[in-house]
Write a protein that holds these residues in place. Structure first.
Motif, PDB file in Angstrom:
ATOM      1  N   GLY A 190       0.808  -1.213   0.000  1.00 41.33           N
ATOM      2  CA  GLY A 190       0.000   0.000   0.000  1.00 41.33           C
ATOM      3  C   GLY A 190       0.837   1.256   0.000  1.00 41.33           C
ATOM      4  N   ARG A 191       1.887   1.278   0.811  1.00 38.34           N
ATOM      5  CA  ARG A 191       2.772   2.447   0.853  1.00 38.34           C
ATOM      6  C   ARG A 191       3.480   2.640  -0.476  1.00 38.34           C
ATOM      7  NH1 ARG A 191       6.890   2.222   5.495  1.00 38.34           N
ATOM      8  NH2 ARG A 191       7.254   4.334   4.750  1.00 38.34           N
ATOM      9  N   ARG A 192       3.911   1.533  -1.080  1.00 38.06           N
ATOM     10  CA  ARG A 192       4.594   1.622  -2.374  1.00 38.06           C
ATOM     11  C   ARG A 192       3.640   2.114  -3.457  1.00 38.06           C
ATOM     12  NH1 ARG A 192       6.468  -3.024  -2.291  1.00 38.06           N
ATOM     13  NH2 ARG A 192       4.914  -4.119  -3.566  1.00 38.06           N
ATOM     14  N   MET A 193       2.417   1.609  -3.444  1.00 38.95           N
ATOM     15  CA  MET A 193       1.425   2.020  -4.438  1.00 38.95           C
ATOM     16  C   MET A 193       1.069   3.496  -4.285  1.00 38.95           C
ATOM     17  SD  MET A 193      -2.286   0.264  -5.189  1.00 38.95           S
ATOM     18  CE  MET A 193      -1.492  -1.319  -5.532  1.00 38.95           C
ATOM     19  N   LEU A 194       0.941   3.945  -3.031  1.00 47.10           N
ATOM     20  CA  LEU A 194       0.634   5.350  -2.794  1.00 47.10           C
ATOM     21  C   LEU A 194       1.748   6.246  -3.317  1.00 47.10           C
ATOM     22  CD1 LEU A 194      -1.200   7.514  -1.566  1.00 47.10           C
ATOM     23  CD2 LEU A 194      -0.062   7.116   0.643  1.00 47.10           C
ATOM     24  N   ALA A 195       2.989   5.819  -3.111  1.00 50.28           N
ATOM     25  CA  ALA A 195       4.126   6.605  -3.590  1.00 50.28           C
ATOM     26  C   ALA A 195       4.156   6.676  -5.113  1.00 50.28           C
ATOM     27  CB  ALA A 195       5.430   5.998  -3.064  1.00 50.28           C
ATOM     28  N   GLU A 196       3.746   5.591  -5.768  1.00 48.60           N
ATOM     29  CA  GLU A 196       3.800   5.528  -7.226  1.00 48.60           C
ATOM     30  C   GLU A 196       2.607   6.214  -7.899  1.00 48.60           C
ATOM     31  OE1 GLU A 196       3.994   1.359  -7.938  1.00 48.60           O
ATOM     32  OE2 GLU A 196       6.141   1.186  -7.451  1.00 48.60           O
ATOM     33  N   ARG A 197       1.423   6.061  -7.323  1.00 53.37           N
ATOM     34  CA  ARG A 197       0.207   6.516  -7.999  1.00 53.37           C
ATOM     35  C   ARG A 197      -0.464   7.709  -7.333  1.00 53.37           C
ATOM     36  NH1 ARG A 197      -2.701   0.635  -9.218  1.00 53.37           N
ATOM     37  NH2 ARG A 197      -0.807  -0.463  -9.882  1.00 53.37           N
ATOM     38  N   GLY A 198      -0.231   7.873  -6.032  1.00 53.86           N
ATOM     39  CA  GLY A 198      -0.885   8.950  -5.308  1.00 53.86           C
ATOM     40  C   GLY A 198      -2.354   8.645  -5.074  1.00 53.86           C
ATOM     41  N   ALA A 199      -2.941   9.295  -4.083  1.00 55.59           N
ATOM     42  CA  ALA A 199      -4.371   9.110  -3.792  1.00 55.59           C
ATOM     43  C   ALA A 199      -4.829  10.211  -2.847  1.00 55.59           C
ATOM     44  CB  ALA A 199      -4.614   7.740  -3.158  1.00 55.59           C
ATOM     45  N   ASP A 200      -6.066  10.622  -3.006  1.00 57.51           N
ATOM     46  CA  ASP A 200      -6.646  11.603  -2.078  1.00 57.51           C
ATOM     47  C   ASP A 200      -7.060  10.927  -0.779  1.00 57.51           C
ATOM     48  OD1 ASP A 200      -6.499  13.810  -3.896  1.00 57.51           O
ATOM     49  OD2 ASP A 200      -8.187  12.946  -4.975  1.00 57.51           O
ATOM     50  N   VAL A 201      -7.604   9.706  -0.902  1.00 56.57           N
ATOM     51  CA  VAL A 201      -8.100   8.973   0.262  1.00 56.57           C
ATOM     52  C   VAL A 201      -7.646   7.517   0.175  1.00 56.57           C
ATOM     53  CG1 VAL A 201     -10.139   8.231   1.563  1.00 56.57           C
ATOM     54  CG2 VAL A 201     -10.144  10.452   0.396  1.00 56.57           C
TER      55      VAL A 201
ATOM     56  N   VAL B 113     -19.207   5.302   2.008  1.00 54.12           N
ATOM     57  CA  VAL B 113     -19.192   6.362   0.994  1.00 54.12           C
ATOM     58  C   VAL B 113     -19.168   7.733   1.669  1.00 54.12           C
ATOM     59  CG1 VAL B 113     -20.533   7.464  -0.836  1.00 54.12           C
ATOM     60  CG2 VAL B 113     -20.309   4.974  -0.781  1.00 54.12           C
ATOM     61  N   THR B 114     -19.977   7.893   2.710  1.00 51.43           N
ATOM     62  CA  THR B 114     -20.017   9.165   3.443  1.00 51.43           C
ATOM     63  C   THR B 114     -18.653   9.485   4.057  1.00 51.43           C
ATOM     64  OG1 THR B 114     -22.359   8.908   3.966  1.00 51.43           O
ATOM     65  CG2 THR B 114     -21.091  10.393   5.370  1.00 51.43           C
ATOM     66  N   ALA B 115     -18.025   8.470   4.638  1.00 52.88           N
ATOM     67  CA  ALA B 115     -16.712   8.672   5.256  1.00 52.88           C
ATOM     68  C   ALA B 115     -15.662   9.022   4.216  1.00 52.88           C
ATOM     69  CB  ALA B 115     -16.299   7.417   6.020  1.00 52.88           C
ATOM     70  N   THR B 116     -15.742   8.394   3.045  1.00 55.20           N
ATOM     71  CA  THR B 116     -14.779   8.664   1.973  1.00 55.20           C
ATOM     72  C   THR B 116     -14.945  10.090   1.447  1.00 55.20           C
ATOM     73  OG1 THR B 116     -14.859   6.323   1.333  1.00 55.20           O
ATOM     74  CG2 THR B 116     -13.894   7.852  -0.241  1.00 55.20           C
ATOM     75  N   ARG B 117     -16.184  10.500   1.245  1.00 52.47           N
ATOM     76  CA  ARG B 117     -16.446  11.865   0.793  1.00 52.47           C
ATOM     77  C   ARG B 117     -15.968  12.884   1.830  1.00 52.47           C
ATOM     78  NH1 ARG B 117     -22.546  10.559  -1.201  1.00 52.47           N
ATOM     79  NH2 ARG B 117     -22.127  10.163  -3.417  1.00 52.47           N
ATOM     80  N   ALA B 118     -16.255  12.609   3.093  1.00 52.93           N
ATOM     81  CA  ALA B 118     -15.857  13.535   4.158  1.00 52.93           C
ATOM     82  C   ALA B 118     -14.340  13.666   4.223  1.00 52.93           C
ATOM     83  CB  ALA B 118     -16.406  13.055   5.502  1.00 52.93           C
ATOM     84  N   ALA B 119     -13.637  12.536   4.134  1.00 54.58           N
ATOM     85  CA  ALA B 119     -12.177  12.568   4.181  1.00 54.58           C
ATOM     86  C   ALA B 119     -11.614  13.379   3.020  1.00 54.58           C
ATOM     87  CB  ALA B 119     -11.623  11.141   4.153  1.00 54.58           C
ATOM     88  N   ALA B 120     -12.172  13.180   1.826  1.00 54.58           N
ATOM     89  CA  ALA B 120     -11.709  13.925   0.652  1.00 54.58           C
ATOM     90  C   ALA B 120     -11.935  15.422   0.813  1.00 54.58           C
ATOM     91  CB  ALA B 120     -12.432  13.417  -0.599  1.00 54.58           C
ATOM     92  N   ALA B 121     -12.984  15.783   1.568  1.00 55.33           N
ATOM     93  CA  ALA B 121     -13.295  17.203   1.779  1.00 55.33           C
ATOM     94  C   ALA B 121     -12.559  17.793   2.983  1.00 55.33           C
ATOM     95  CB  ALA B 121     -14.802  17.368   1.973  1.00 55.33           C
ATOM     96  N   GLY B 122     -11.759  16.955   3.639  1.00 53.22           N
ATOM     97  CA  GLY B 122     -11.008  17.445   4.789  1.00 53.22           C
ATOM     98  C   GLY B 122     -11.724  17.298   6.114  1.00 53.22           C
ATOM     99  N   ASP B 123     -12.848  16.586   6.108  1.00 46.41           N
ATOM    100  CA  ASP B 123     -13.601  16.353   7.337  1.00 46.41           C
ATOM    101  C   ASP B 123     -13.336  14.941   7.852  1.00 46.41           C
ATOM    102  OD1 ASP B 123     -14.775  18.893   7.198  1.00 46.41           O
ATOM    103  OD2 ASP B 123     -16.336  18.161   5.826  1.00 46.41           O
TER     104      ASP B 123
END
Length: 211
Positions: free
Chosen positions: A28-39, A101-111
């Protein structure tokens, strides 16, 4: 199977794009470094560590990425650990997709999204512990201290709390540092003296072990 089902469900929402799935913390850490992700949606129990420890590492390397812990364990101690790790959400697998879905949206919005019943219980428990924790110890660290005071070995603490041995050792090092001690024994002694924990009760048929 669970990860694939979640990915397919999220892909049905136009605002989400799944950039990848990983089965271990390292992957997961390697994939995040290679591809990036908001959440990042992360299980708590991973083959090579815990989701909260991995979240701490991800937060250091990628501060803009938000992590939501998705776990089967409805436990306020794990919630406290997730908050300490800087996670932006905590979702129990027994809840419906809408909550994820609600938690994912909230995290992306900084909540952040935390189940209200779990939050109320956690706040009550942590508030009580904080009143007796002058060293800034977290709820998980106090739990580890209690087990240490009863002579529980590192491997047994890991098994009892459902975390890795590596994570237990990290907690122990943090406890020693926060208690301004030089060893586990001194940290336990200090915690007992200051009333952070009570006089230990050794688990049945268990003797102190090295860890």
């Amino acid at each position: 199977m669970f990860a694939e089902a979640v990915a397919q469900a999220l892909e049905a929402f136009p605002e989400f794009t799944v950039v990848g799935m990983a089965t271990t913390a390292e992957e997961g850490r390697r994939m995040l470094a290679e591809r990036g992700a908001d959440v990042v949606l992360m299980d708590y129990r991973l083959p090579d560590g815990t989701g909260t420890h991995t979240a701490q590492l991800m937060s250091t390397d990628h501060p803009a990425t938000k992590v939501v812990i998705v776990t089967a364990t409805d436990d306020d101690i794990l919630l406290a650990e997730a908050i300490d790790a800087g996670c932006s959400g905590f979702v129990v697998k027994t809840r419906g997709l809408r909550e994820l879905v609600t938690a994912t949206r909230a995290a992306a919005a900084g909540d952040a999204v935390i189940p209200p019943p779990l939050l109320r219980h956690m706040v009550s428990r942590i508030s009580g512990a904080a009143a007796h924790a002058p060293f800034g110890l977290t709820a998980r660290e106090i739990e580890v201290l209690r087990l240490l005071s009863g002579g529980t070995a590192t491997r047994d603490i890991a098994a009892r709390l459902g975390i890795s041995v590596h994570t237990v050792r990290n907690h122990v090092q943090n406890i020693i540092r926060k208690c301004d001690a030089h060893s586990k024994l001194e940290a336990v002694s200090t915690a007992l003296r200051e009333g952070v924990i009570r006089t230990p009760t050794r688990p049945p048929s268990q003797v102190p072990g090295k860890g």
